[in-house]
Design an enzyme around this catalytic site. Structure first.
Site, mmCIF file in Angstrom:
data_model
loop_
_atom_site.group_PDB
_atom_site.id
_atom_site.type_symbol
_atom_site.label_atom_id
_atom_site.label_comp_id
_atom_site.label_asym_id
_atom_site.label_seq_id
_atom_site.Cartn_x
_atom_site.Cartn_y
_atom_site.Cartn_z
ATOM 1 N N GLY A 59 0.808 -1.206 0.000
ATOM 2 C CA GLY A 59 0.000 0.000 0.000
ATOM 3 C C GLY A 59 0.849 1.268 0.000
ATOM 4 O O GLY A 59 0.517 2.242 -0.677
ATOM 5 N N CYS A 113 1.742 1.946 12.361
ATOM 6 C CA CYS A 113 2.903 2.797 12.089
ATOM 7 C C CYS A 113 3.134 3.756 13.244
ATOM 8 O O CYS A 113 4.254 4.100 13.580
ATOM 9 C CB CYS A 113 2.696 3.614 10.822
ATOM 10 S SG CYS A 113 1.978 2.673 9.502
ATOM 11 N N GLN A 120 -7.722 -0.243 3.467
ATOM 12 C CA GLN A 120 -8.529 -0.813 4.553
ATOM 13 C C GLN A 120 -9.903 -1.264 4.073
ATOM 14 O O GLN A 120 -10.524 -2.117 4.708
ATOM 15 C CB GLN A 120 -8.685 0.200 5.699
ATOM 16 C CG GLN A 120 -7.408 0.507 6.436
ATOM 17 C CD GLN A 120 -6.866 -0.686 7.226
ATOM 18 O OE1 GLN A 120 -7.581 -1.635 7.540
ATOM 19 N NE2 GLN A 120 -5.586 -0.662 7.541
HETATM 20 N N1 PLP Z 1 -2.887 2.983 3.587
HETATM 21 C C1 PLP Z 1 -3.627 2.601 4.643
HETATM 22 C C2 PLP Z 1 -4.990 3.202 4.846
HETATM 23 C C3 PLP Z 1 -3.138 1.642 5.544
HETATM 24 O O1 PLP Z 1 -3.879 1.278 6.597
HETATM 25 C C4 PLP Z 1 -1.850 1.110 5.312
HETATM 26 C C5 PLP Z 1 -1.253 0.150 6.269
HETATM 27 O O2 PLP Z 1 -1.517 0.154 7.443
HETATM 28 C C6 PLP Z 1 -1.126 1.527 4.198
HETATM 29 C C7 PLP Z 1 -1.676 2.474 3.361
HETATM 30 C C8 PLP Z 1 0.235 1.004 3.907
HETATM 31 O O3 PLP Z 1 0.176 -0.289 3.365
HETATM 32 P P1 PLP Z 1 1.443 -1.261 3.441
HETATM 33 O O4 PLP Z 1 1.567 -1.700 4.855
HETATM 34 O O5 PLP Z 1 1.072 -2.369 2.515
HETATM 35 O O6 PLP Z 1 2.611 -0.504 2.952
#
Ligand code: PLP
Length: 380
Positions: free
Chosen positions: A69, A323, A177
């Protein structure tokens, strides 16, 4: 253990692993190689792309496989904004994932973009009129997430995207999500770009995809061998793409029924938690929210300590986004929703996949009550 942190990540489904296995072992070839092993990998990649394209209602050529993502968001935001001849103005919201916010910030710092942020209400919904008022002739990109990762609010994306379409402004949505819960047909949503990530729906970490409408130019973020039609260089993660496709097939098979069942279970869980802890408040929108997310603030308490107490009771949850977990900062999402910093620090997010049934969820509410009372020093 009851795992209620699916918004952070999910386990790889057995069927997904079994689908991937051949492409990590016998058919391990590089899809660019002109021999049998390579060609079989190329065929698997094409099949996976076709599955993702049919999920999103787009052409296979409009699907770019990414490492997840974060990369999909980076490619959408930076790639579309930098390639656009329209100007240097971006409209977004204060509750986007860091992958979008930090990409926008990079464009402001390094490429002279100006950024306007449409406000959100206490329920996490974007103020539609304020969003419309920010759109300008030189707006290069609008980026609004479909569903928020902390509070679960689902935005009226089709309505917002229709406003940008009239002005021919490309619209990106982060659907990381929402994937698995909500239909992601890009035609119905009216979006020009959409990000998804495999590890939120039973595929491994390290695979994702970005849909970009065919006519929209994208400046690559990764340069190299020109894979993915030049939009994302690097030897393709064939097994990952096959895994994502398998996870998509599983998630879409019973999507509507799963979402309905989870919504009913979620509402009962929310009511039970609020009955256990009368001071608690559900964050986000009461009904326009993800079926598998319920997030609360517990004013006067401490989110991180509640998490520890819950884990001692066999329940794994999170204080917000993975994060941000462990960082000293209060959630940027809750602050944007108007919560005071001290209340924002009391947040706990419960998130689950379709495999968690109503009875399991119901068994968690008393544990939440116990944990909050334990933190307050008020044992029953
Ligand atoms: N966007 C949203 C809304 C997310 O919840 C996340 C991950 O928690 C991401 C982007 C990032 O995705 P990835 O963990 O695959 O890099």
């Amino acid at each position: 253990m009851i795992y209620l942190d699916a918004a952070a990540t999910s386990a790889v489904r057995r069927e997904v692993l079994e689908a991937m296995w051949p492409y990590l072992t016998g058919d391990f070839g590089n899809p660019s190689s002109h021999h049998g092993v390579g060609e079989s990998a190329a065929r698997a990649l094409a099949d996976a792309r076709a599955t993702v394209a049919s999920w999103l209602g787009c052409r296979a050529s409009e699907v770019v496989f990414t490492s997840g993502g974060t990369e999909a968001d980076n490619l959408a935001v930076k790639g579309i904004a930098i390639a656009s001849p329209r100007g240097r103005h971006i409209v977004t919201t204060p509750i986007e994932h860091e992958a979008v916010l930090a990409s926008v910030d990079y464009l402001a710092r390094q490429h002279g973009f100006t950024v306007d942020v449409a406000p959100v209400g206490r329920d996490g919904l974007v103020d539609v009129d304020a969003f419309a008022a920010l759109l300008r002739p030189d707006t290069t990109l609008a980026s609004v997430m479909l569903a928020n990762n902390e509070v679960g609010t689902v935005q009226p994306i089709a309505e917002l995207a229709a406003m940008t379409r009239e002005l021919r402004i490309p619209f990106h949505t982060d659907a990381v999500q929402a994937a698995g819960w909500l239909p992601l047909d890009v035609g119905s949503l009216g979006v020009d770009a959409l990000s998804v990530s495999g590890h939120k729906l039973g595929a491994p970490k390290g695979i994702g995809a970005l849909y970009v409408r065919g006519r929209i130019p994208v400046e690559p973020v990764l340069h190299g061998g020109g894979q993915e039609r030049g939009r994302r260089s690097g030897t393709e993660n064939v097994a990952g793409a096959v895994g994502l496709a398998a996870a998509v097939r599983l998630a879409t098979e019973h999507q509507a029924a799963n979402a309905l069942a989870a919504t009913t279970a979620r509402d009962a869980f929310v009511a039970a938690v609020l009955a256990e802890v009368p001071d608690a408040r559900l964050t986000g929108h009461p009904s326009s929210r993800l079926p598998g997310t319920a997030s609360f603030v517990f004013p006067g308490s401490n989110g991180e300590t509640i998490l520890l107490e819950l884990e001692r009771r066999g329940v794994v949850s999170s204080s917000g986004s993975a994060c941000a977990a462990g960082s000293e900062d209060a959630s940027h999402v809750l602050l944007a929703l108007g919560y005071d910093e001290d209340v924002a620090r009391t947040a706990v997010r419960f998130s689950w996949g379709p495999e968690v049934d109503a009875a399991t969820l119901a068994s968690v509410a008393p544990a939440v009550g116990d944990a909050v009372r334990e933190v307050a020093g008020l044992r029953r």
